[in-house]
Scaffold this motif. Sequence first.
Motif, PDB file in Angstrom:
ATOM      1  N   ASP A 146      -4.515  20.559  -5.061  1.00 22.85           N
ATOM      2  CA  ASP A 146      -3.972  20.508  -3.704  1.00 22.85           C
ATOM      3  C   ASP A 146      -2.460  20.321  -3.759  1.00 22.85           C
ATOM      4  OD1 ASP A 146      -6.497  20.757  -2.535  1.00 22.85           O
ATOM      5  OD2 ASP A 146      -6.864  18.596  -2.725  1.00 22.85           O
ATOM      6  N   LEU A 293      -4.599   5.274  -2.626  1.00 26.60           N
ATOM      7  CA  LEU A 293      -5.178   6.281  -1.753  1.00 26.60           C
ATOM      8  C   LEU A 293      -5.215   7.657  -2.402  1.00 26.60           C
ATOM      9  CD1 LEU A 293      -3.626   5.347   1.704  1.00 26.60           C
ATOM     10  CD2 LEU A 293      -5.931   4.889   0.892  1.00 26.60           C
ATOM     11  N   CYS A 294      -4.358   7.889  -3.402  1.00 23.14           N
ATOM     12  CA  CYS A 294      -4.316   9.200  -4.057  1.00 23.14           C
ATOM     13  C   CYS A 294      -5.584   9.439  -4.889  1.00 23.14           C
ATOM     14  CB  CYS A 294      -3.077   9.318  -4.942  1.00 23.14           C
ATOM     15  SG  CYS A 294      -1.524   8.922  -4.113  1.00 23.14           S
ATOM     16  N   LYS A 296      -8.071   6.879  -5.241  1.00 24.08           N
ATOM     17  CA  LYS A 296      -9.134   5.965  -4.806  1.00 24.08           C
ATOM     18  C   LYS A 296      -9.625   5.116  -5.968  1.00 24.08           C
ATOM     19  CE  LYS A 296     -10.436   8.631  -0.787  1.00 24.08           C
ATOM     20  NZ  LYS A 296      -9.264   9.508  -0.905  1.00 24.08           N
ATOM     21  N   CYS A 305       3.539   1.946   1.656  1.00 28.68           N
ATOM     22  CA  CYS A 305       4.026   2.600   2.868  1.00 28.68           C
ATOM     23  C   CYS A 305       4.633   1.563   3.809  1.00 28.68           C
ATOM     24  CB  CYS A 305       2.878   3.338   3.549  1.00 28.68           C
ATOM     25  SG  CYS A 305       3.316   4.084   5.144  1.00 28.68           S
ATOM     26  N   VAL A 312       0.355   4.169  -2.531  1.00 36.77           N
ATOM     27  CA  VAL A 312       0.343   5.491  -3.143  1.00 36.77           C
ATOM     28  C   VAL A 312       0.936   5.390  -4.537  1.00 36.77           C
ATOM     29  CG1 VAL A 312       0.461   6.749  -0.949  1.00 36.77           C
ATOM     30  CG2 VAL A 312       2.573   6.099  -2.111  1.00 36.77           C
ATOM     31  N   THR A 317       5.378  12.112  -1.121  1.00 40.25           N
ATOM     32  CA  THR A 317       4.021  12.396  -0.681  1.00 40.25           C
ATOM     33  C   THR A 317       3.928  12.095   0.804  1.00 40.25           C
ATOM     34  OG1 THR A 317       1.683  11.991  -1.155  1.00 40.25           O
ATOM     35  CG2 THR A 317       3.136  10.085  -1.150  1.00 40.25           C
ATOM     36  N   GLU A 318       2.762  12.338   1.347  1.00 45.78           N
ATOM     37  CA  GLU A 318       2.508  12.026   2.746  1.00 45.78           C
ATOM     38  C   GLU A 318       1.417  10.978   2.812  1.00 45.78           C
ATOM     39  OE1 GLU A 318       0.468  14.443   6.323  1.00 45.78           O
ATOM     40  OE2 GLU A 318       2.396  15.285   5.694  1.00 45.78           O
ATOM     41  N   CYS A 319       1.671   9.902   3.543  1.00 47.68           N
ATOM     42  CA  CYS A 319       0.698   8.822   3.644  1.00 47.68           C
ATOM     43  C   CYS A 319      -0.583   9.343   4.291  1.00 47.68           C
ATOM     44  CB  CYS A 319       1.279   7.663   4.466  1.00 47.68           C
ATOM     45  SG  CYS A 319       0.124   6.285   4.648  1.00 47.68           S
ATOM     46  N   ARG A 320      -1.713   9.120   3.651  1.00 46.88           N
ATOM     47  CA  ARG A 320      -2.980   9.636   4.157  1.00 46.88           C
ATOM     48  C   ARG A 320      -3.540   8.789   5.292  1.00 46.88           C
ATOM     49  NH1 ARG A 320      -6.319  11.986  -1.076  1.00 46.88           N
ATOM     50  NH2 ARG A 320      -4.555  13.081  -2.041  1.00 46.88           N
ATOM     51  N   GLY A 323       0.231   9.326   8.049  1.00 49.01           N
ATOM     52  CA  GLY A 323       0.874  10.630   8.043  1.00 49.01           C
ATOM     53  C   GLY A 323       2.371  10.610   7.859  1.00 49.01           C
ATOM     54  N   THR A 325       5.906  10.773   6.045  1.00 45.73           N
ATOM     55  CA  THR A 325       6.441  11.353   4.817  1.00 45.73           C
ATOM     56  C   THR A 325       7.173  10.279   4.023  1.00 45.73           C
ATOM     57  OG1 THR A 325       6.709  13.499   5.898  1.00 45.73           O
ATOM     58  CG2 THR A 325       7.945  13.134   3.873  1.00 45.73           C
TER      59      THR A 325
END
Length: 423
Positions: A146, A293-294, A296, A305, A312, A317-320, A323, A325
């Motif tokens: 991804d 979170l990347c 788990k 974050c 993370v 990256t983007e926080c899951r 959201g 950045t």
Amino acid sequence: MDNGEGRRLSGRGEEEDDEDDVDDGGLEAWERTYADERSWESLQEDESGLLRPIDNKALYHAQYRRRLRSLASSNAAARIQKGLIRYLYIVIDLSRAASETDFRPSRMAVVAKHVEAFIREFFDQNPLSQIGLVTVKDGVANCLTDLGGSPESHIKALMGKLECSGDSSLQNALDLVCGYLEQIPSYGHREVLVLNSALSTCDPGDIMETIEKCKKSKVRCSVIGLSAEIFICKHICQETGGLYSVAIDDSHFKELILEHAPPPPAIAEFAIANLIKMGFPQRAAENVISICLCHKEARGGGYTCPRCKARVCELPTECRICGLTLVSSPHLARSYHHLFPIAPFDEVAPLRLSSSQHKLPKSCFGCRQSLLNPGNRPSLSVECPKCKQYFCIDCDIYIHESLHNCPGCESFRHFKTVGSSEE
């Protein structure tokens, strides 16, 4: 033994020797000598007509400076807005055509080697961008990784899936990638780079509809071919604003793929100023264990974050969770140089360095190495058009590709600032 029988035996022995020559890898004896290295290309004539080895360093520098001049001329022609936040999918053709050996040892091996180098160079020049990998074989496109900002994870995933089989399908690859890129925010620049080995594409439907879909979604498609020029690949690039090229050999393929590392010009619809919310997370201590979170998994370190306090592993990256950045300040600083690139340095004629009439420096301003070869013969050198300092070719490449600042101009600016403060 009579002469006739002796001739028959010797003839049979010669035939066996010939068979051995041919059976070794399918190459003749004279071909095996030059299979791995094209030794005849490593020779050139000097002033007296004698043969001497080619100076590969000088050839590389000349090639590099040609590329630098072309980029500078295109930037000088017009102020072009560039996409600094890029979302790029690399589509790798792993059909049976990738096992061809016209590229040594095979097309697949050459592609894997240069994709690895490209991924590292891409993240070095585009620290705010992300890459994803897609493979095509047996007429099916599969998402290998991804979108993400970790070069090591992409390279590890690619090296574990190098198997060729079946046919290629450009339509399936573009459909898959376009579906992913449609979810990208409007400020992100959507790109696809296809590394195509096959001479045909096995598609389930009308590929022209897929091309229109990519064009409507503002996806810029570029293709590098390893076999021959194909009309449909050229049509895809023309419709979406990408680049199409065909590699001649290994070194040419490396040059072509690295041309896609710098940010391309922004599409007209995207050339609008946008404010983007970004977070600058703090580095967590290594002895503090928490769920990442990347992956788990429970890990130490990572980044927190600032909005939702999620953990993370890597940036950007983007926080899951929220959201946001997530970037670091060095990432922004390293992206800045694309907006104000250093002008190419001027080449210095060797006669100027060796001439007694011109009192020019004999050493490089950057590394302080001598600009003269043994025997006081001048070597290749360049001059900054602003500060008029002289640099060797290694420092020239390092300044333009890694440092992105001229040491002579920076030192002059520093001395000027110190002098004005003392006054």
